[in-house]
Design an enzyme around this catalytic site. Structure first.
Site, short mmCIF file in Angstrom:
data_model
loop_
_atom_site.label_atom_id
_atom_site.label_comp_id
_atom_site.label_asym_id
_atom_site.label_seq_id
_atom_site.Cartn_x
_atom_site.Cartn_y
_atom_site.Cartn_z
N SER A 1 -12.20 3.18 -0.89
CA SER A 1 -11.89 4.32 -1.77
C SER A 1 -11.50 3.86 -3.17
O SER A 1 -11.54 4.67 -4.11
CB SER A 1 -10.76 5.16 -1.17
OG SER A 1 -9.58 4.39 -1.00
N ASP B 1 0.86 -1.19 0.00
CA ASP B 1 0.00 0.00 0.00
C ASP B 1 0.89 1.24 0.00
O ASP B 1 1.92 1.27 0.69
CB ASP B 1 -0.91 -0.02 1.23
CG ASP B 1 -2.09 0.92 1.12
OD1 ASP B 1 -3.24 0.45 1.09
OD2 ASP B 1 -1.85 2.15 1.06
N ILE B 2 0.50 2.27 -0.75
CA ILE B 2 1.32 3.50 -0.79
C ILE B 2 1.12 4.37 0.45
O ILE B 2 1.92 5.26 0.69
CB ILE B 2 1.02 4.36 -2.05
CG1 ILE B 2 -0.48 4.56 -2.25
CG2 ILE B 2 1.69 3.82 -3.27
CD1 ILE B 2 -0.80 5.64 -3.26
N GLY C 1 -15.22 3.03 4.24
CA GLY C 1 -13.85 3.47 3.93
C GLY C 1 -13.31 2.97 2.62
O GLY C 1 -12.13 3.20 2.33
N HIS D 1 -10.27 -5.60 -2.71
CA HIS D 1 -8.91 -5.82 -2.23
C HIS D 1 -8.94 -6.20 -0.76
O HIS D 1 -9.77 -5.72 0.01
CB HIS D 1 -8.02 -4.59 -2.45
CG HIS D 1 -8.64 -3.30 -1.98
ND1 HIS D 1 -9.57 -2.62 -2.73
CD2 HIS D 1 -8.46 -2.59 -0.84
CE1 HIS D 1 -9.94 -1.53 -2.07
NE2 HIS D 1 -9.30 -1.49 -0.92
N HIS E 1 -6.80 -5.89 2.56
CA HIS E 1 -5.65 -5.28 3.24
C HIS E 1 -5.02 -6.35 4.15
O HIS E 1 -5.73 -7.09 4.83
CB HIS E 1 -6.10 -4.13 4.15
CG HIS E 1 -6.67 -2.94 3.45
ND1 HIS E 1 -5.94 -1.80 3.22
CD2 HIS E 1 -7.90 -2.70 2.94
CE1 HIS E 1 -6.70 -0.90 2.61
NE2 HIS E 1 -7.91 -1.42 2.43
N ASN F 1 -12.74 -3.47 3.08
CA ASN F 1 -13.71 -2.38 3.21
C ASN F 1 -14.69 -2.47 2.04
O ASN F 1 -14.27 -2.57 0.88
CB ASN F 1 -13.00 -1.03 3.20
CG ASN F 1 -12.11 -0.83 4.42
OD1 ASN F 1 -12.47 -1.23 5.52
ND2 ASN F 1 -10.94 -0.23 4.22
P1 AMP Z 1 -9.70 1.22 0.60
O1 AMP Z 1 -9.77 2.59 1.24
O2 AMP Z 1 -10.09 0.10 1.51
O3 AMP Z 1 -10.45 1.20 -0.72
O4 AMP Z 1 -8.18 0.95 0.30
C1 AMP Z 1 -7.55 1.47 -0.82
C2 AMP Z 1 -6.07 1.48 -0.53
O5 AMP Z 1 -5.38 1.58 -1.74
C3 AMP Z 1 -5.63 2.63 0.37
O6 AMP Z 1 -5.03 2.10 1.55
C4 AMP Z 1 -4.63 3.38 -0.50
O7 AMP Z 1 -3.53 3.87 0.23
C5 AMP Z 1 -4.20 2.31 -1.49
N1 AMP Z 1 -3.74 2.76 -2.79
C6 AMP Z 1 -4.35 3.63 -3.62
N2 AMP Z 1 -3.65 3.76 -4.75
C7 AMP Z 1 -2.58 2.93 -4.65
C8 AMP Z 1 -1.48 2.62 -5.49
N3 AMP Z 1 -1.33 3.18 -6.71
N4 AMP Z 1 -0.56 1.73 -5.05
C9 AMP Z 1 -0.69 1.15 -3.83
N5 AMP Z 1 -1.73 1.40 -2.98
C10 AMP Z 1 -2.64 2.30 -3.39
#
Ligand code: AMP
Length: 116
Positions: A97, A32-33, A95, A102, A104, A89
């Site tokens: 986004s 995760d970034i 949460g 995916h 976590h 999520n």
């Molecule tokens: P969620 O909020 O559960 O949808 O998780 C989305 C996750 O994706 C968040 O923790 C972000 O930090 C992560 N994220 C978004 N764009 C990227 C990316 N390009 N590479 C890695 N992680 C990402």
């Protein structure tokens, strides 16, 4: 929103770079970034499924595979003994986004319950 508008579909194709920790014919795992723990990886299917709400019976084996990949990543990161958390999520209110399902994988620090 599969394809060109989905950032995780772009991770799958390599159009967006990611720090991959595992991949196979059905799933990709990458860091995760915006890390929330010393280990914070995401496990995604190569195929676009927007969220658990859009998953159907045809995705049953795939969803199970994502959890096994999550366990594998956690084990390889050294968290099998100490514990780790897997989170999916579903929906903006929870949460979510990025609307490409995916898992976590969080580990490497004490994780409290209930989550925020
Ligand atoms: P969620 O909020 O559960 O949808 O998780 C989305 C996750 O994706 C968040 O923790 C972000 O930090 C992560 N994220 C978004 N764009 C990227 C990316 N390009 N590479 C890695 N992680 C990402």
């Amino acid at each position: 929103m599969a394809g060109e508008n989905c950032i995780f579909c772009k991770v799958v194709t390599g159009e967006i770079p990611a720090a991959k920790v595992y991949e196979d014919e059905r799933a990709v795992a990458f860091r995760d970034i915006n890390t929330q723990a010393p280990t914070h990886a995401l496990v995604i299917p190569r195929a676009h499924v927007a969220s658990l709400n859009e998953a159907g019976e045809a995705d049953e084996a795939l969803l199970g595979h994502l959890l096994l990949v999550a366990a594998r990543v956690a084990r390889e990161e050294g968290h099998a003994e100490g514990g780790y958390r897997t989170v999916i999520n579903t929906g903006a209110g929870a949460g979510q986004s990025v609307f490409h399902v995916h898992v976590h994988v969080l580990g490497g620090r004490a994780l409290t319950w209930p989550p925020g």
